[in-house]
Design a protein around this motif. Structure first.
Motif, short mmCIF file in Angstrom:
data_model
loop_
_atom_site.label_atom_id
_atom_site.label_comp_id
_atom_site.label_asym_id
_atom_site.label_seq_id
_atom_site.Cartn_x
_atom_site.Cartn_y
_atom_site.Cartn_z
N ARG A 289 0.85 -1.19 0.00
CA ARG A 289 0.00 0.00 0.00
C ARG A 289 0.89 1.24 0.00
O ARG A 289 2.08 1.16 0.32
CB ARG A 289 -0.95 0.01 1.20
N PRO A 290 0.34 2.39 -0.35
CA PRO A 290 1.15 3.61 -0.39
C PRO A 290 1.65 4.00 1.00
O PRO A 290 1.02 3.69 2.02
CB PRO A 290 0.19 4.67 -0.94
N LEU A 295 0.71 9.57 0.30
CA LEU A 295 -0.69 9.96 0.45
C LEU A 295 -0.86 11.39 0.96
O LEU A 295 -1.99 11.85 1.14
CB LEU A 295 -1.40 9.00 1.42
N ALA A 296 0.24 12.09 1.16
CA ALA A 296 0.18 13.42 1.77
C ALA A 296 -0.60 14.42 0.92
O ALA A 296 -1.12 15.42 1.44
CB ALA A 296 1.59 13.94 2.03
N TRP A 297 -0.72 14.18 -0.39
CA TRP A 297 -1.42 15.11 -1.27
C TRP A 297 -2.95 15.01 -1.13
O TRP A 297 -3.66 15.94 -1.52
CB TRP A 297 -1.04 14.84 -2.73
N VAL A 298 -3.45 13.91 -0.57
CA VAL A 298 -4.90 13.69 -0.46
C VAL A 298 -5.45 14.56 0.67
O VAL A 298 -4.86 14.66 1.75
CB VAL A 298 -5.22 12.21 -0.20
N ARG A 299 -6.60 15.16 0.44
CA ARG A 299 -7.21 16.00 1.47
C ARG A 299 -7.46 15.18 2.74
O ARG A 299 -7.97 14.06 2.67
CB ARG A 299 -8.52 16.59 0.95
N ASP A 304 -10.19 6.51 3.14
CA ASP A 304 -9.57 5.62 2.15
C ASP A 304 -8.74 6.39 1.13
O ASP A 304 -8.96 6.29 -0.09
CB ASP A 304 -10.64 4.78 1.44
N PRO A 305 -7.77 7.17 1.59
CA PRO A 305 -6.99 7.99 0.64
C PRO A 305 -6.21 7.16 -0.36
O PRO A 305 -5.86 7.65 -1.44
CB PRO A 305 -6.06 8.79 1.56
N GLN A 306 -5.94 5.89 -0.03
CA GLN A 306 -5.19 5.05 -0.96
C GLN A 306 -5.97 4.80 -2.25
O GLN A 306 -5.37 4.56 -3.31
CB GLN A 306 -4.79 3.73 -0.30
N VAL A 307 -7.30 4.86 -2.20
CA VAL A 307 -8.10 4.71 -3.41
C VAL A 307 -7.93 5.95 -4.30
O VAL A 307 -7.82 5.85 -5.53
CB VAL A 307 -9.58 4.46 -3.07
N CYS A 308 -7.89 7.12 -3.69
CA CYS A 308 -7.62 8.35 -4.45
C CYS A 308 -6.24 8.26 -5.11
O CYS A 308 -6.07 8.65 -6.27
CB CYS A 308 -7.67 9.57 -3.53
#
Length: 463
Positions: A289-290, A295-299, A304-308
């Motif tokens: 997984r990331p 994942l820091a760019w995801v709001r 589930d930011p890994q899906v983004c």
């Protein structure tokens, strides 16, 4: 996708604007001696007219058989080729505005001509690679015809592991055809007007590129192609429940629909994210997984930011979505010691062989809501996972079309699910004949699978 009335995958492609994405590369001659494709007798072929052959280049022997232009074998335990000595520079201006760099150093590996055991009407390529910042990859396919002649080199992907300002945007290339075959995003397909011609051979080429002055090294681990000639069929023969009955892989459950409206630049979440959501579930099943940094760019308010992240890393800027099949398997294989291929299976029995060994699948299908009890939706194109079978043989899916994560695990009637996945023709809601995907799936697996997993993969010609 998972709505009842979206345009079909190929309708979207036909109406898309053609992008100019040519590299000024001189064509290399094919190696003189064709290599006959490796085939393996496998269970569950529904009819004698089905022909599916799988071809891959992954071993040191495979890479040595190709034409090397500035590439060298990779060191260490994993076989591949890497950019060693640039052969010059080429011009490529990113049509999607990802980078202002227009001149690139390149090296190239050209595979031998692979003669198909049976003539084909479609070729599905896929690849696994690592491209550090400032580097990228271009994958090309050339097919030979049974009536003589061959296609030009088709571009099946401009691809990079990342998407920073130092590399072109990930993209397919529209408008490629020669009067016998055409490219539909990620597939080389025989035209209706081709007459007696069929695809009799396939050849793959990979161009590894980087910005001048950059010392980063792109690496190619795998090239693969599935060639097939499936008959037109609205129904397929049923396969009785088999060795995977009662088996279920414990995958995480993520819904595409909790992401509706997120990141319009990556197609707004929801039904458009079925493929990356499925890919993320199976990638995490294998323990990858990331990182938090990735994942820091995801709001921060998004769950589930890994899906983004998966949607961003699979987005095809020409197609305008995240459903490019080899972009998804390449994303999964960008994690340490992971591999992925796009292929077709001929029966549910073949799928059970993999699931019983602990290898869940990601499958592509389209259907009306009334055709699949328990789904609650119809779709012109949707990706879901196949993670197991009940004791009675019904299909267990982690279906990203669930309303939320708790609604993702679904049990679908075996016969209905089998038919919608394997058929090549179907009727839409207006009674018009449309295409089915004919058993297309993603197969993700680790570099060092277990003995049982390796046996199942090799039985299907996946290595």
């Amino acid at each position: 996708m998972s709505s009842s009335t979206p345009a079909s995958r190929r309708t979207v492609l036909v109406t898309a604007v053609t992008a100019a994405a040519g590299l000024a590369l001189a064509a290399s001659p094919a190696l003189a001696v064709p290599v006959r494709g490796r085939t393996t007798g496998v269970p569950g072929t529904p009819t004698e007219s089905d022909t599916i052959s799988r071809h891959s280049w992954t071993s040191r022997r495979d890479w040595r058989a190709g034409l090397h232009e500035g590439v060298a074998p990779t060191p260490g335990r994993r076989a591949g080729v890497r950019l060693r000595t640039p052969q010059g520079t080429v011009d490529y201006q990113d049509p999607h505005g990802g980078t202002t760099t227009t001149v690139w150093e390149y090296a190239r590996w050209t595979g031998p001509v692979r003669v198909l055991p049976q003539p084909a009407t479609e070729v599905l390529p896929s690849w696994n690679a690592h491209t550090p910042p400032g580097t990228w990859l271009r994958v090309e396919v050339r097919v030979g015809y049974t009536t003589g002649g061959r296609s030009p080199w088709y571009v099946l992907g401009v691809w990079a592991s990342g998407d920073g300002p130092d590399v072109p945007r990930r993209t397919s290339v529209d408008g490629q055809k020669d009067g016998v075959t055409s490219v539909w995003t990620d597939t080389v397909t025989l035209d209706d007007s081709a007459g007696r011609a069929r695809i009799g051979s396939v050849q793959l080429r990979a161009v590894l590129l980087r910005a001048p002055g950059c010392d980063a090294v792109p690496v190619l681990w795998r090239l693969a192609a599935t060639a097939s000639a499936l008959p037109d069929r609205f129904e397929v023969p049923p396969a009785p429940p088999g060795l995977a009955s009662g088996v279920e892989a414990r995958v995480p459950h993520y819904s595409q629909n909790v992401h509706i409206g997120r990141y319009p630049e990556y197609d707004n979440g929801g039904e458009a994210w079925c493929s990356p959501t499925s890919t993320q579930m199976i990638t995490e099943y294998w323990g990858r997984r990331p990182t938090p940094e990735e994942l820091a760019w995801v709001r921060p308010e998004y769950d589930d930011p890994q899906v983004c992240h998966a949607a961003r890393r699979t987005y095809d800027y020409q197609y305008g979505g995240c459903g490019n099949w080899p972009f998804n398997t390449a994303y999964a294989a960008s994690y340490r010691d992971m591999q992925g291929v796009v292929t077709r299976l001929a029966s549910l029995e073949q799928a059970e062989l993999l699931v019983a060994a602990g290898i869940p699948l990601i499958t592509s299908q389209s259907f009306l809501a009334k055709e699949l009890d328990g789904a609650g939706y119809g779709t012109a194109g949707h990706l879901m996972t196949l993670v197991g079978f009940t004791d009675e043989g019904d299909v267990i899916s982690a279906d990203p079309a669930g309303r939320n994560n708790a609604d993702v695990r679904r049990t679908y009637p075996r016969r209905a699910w089998e038919n919608i996945w394997l058929r090549t023709k179907r009727y839409n809601e207006n009674g018009q004949v449309r295409s089915g995907t004919g058993g297309v799936c993603y197969v993700l697996f680790p570099l060092r699978p277990s003995a049982a997993q390796r046996h199942a993969l090799h039985a299907l010609g996946i290595r």
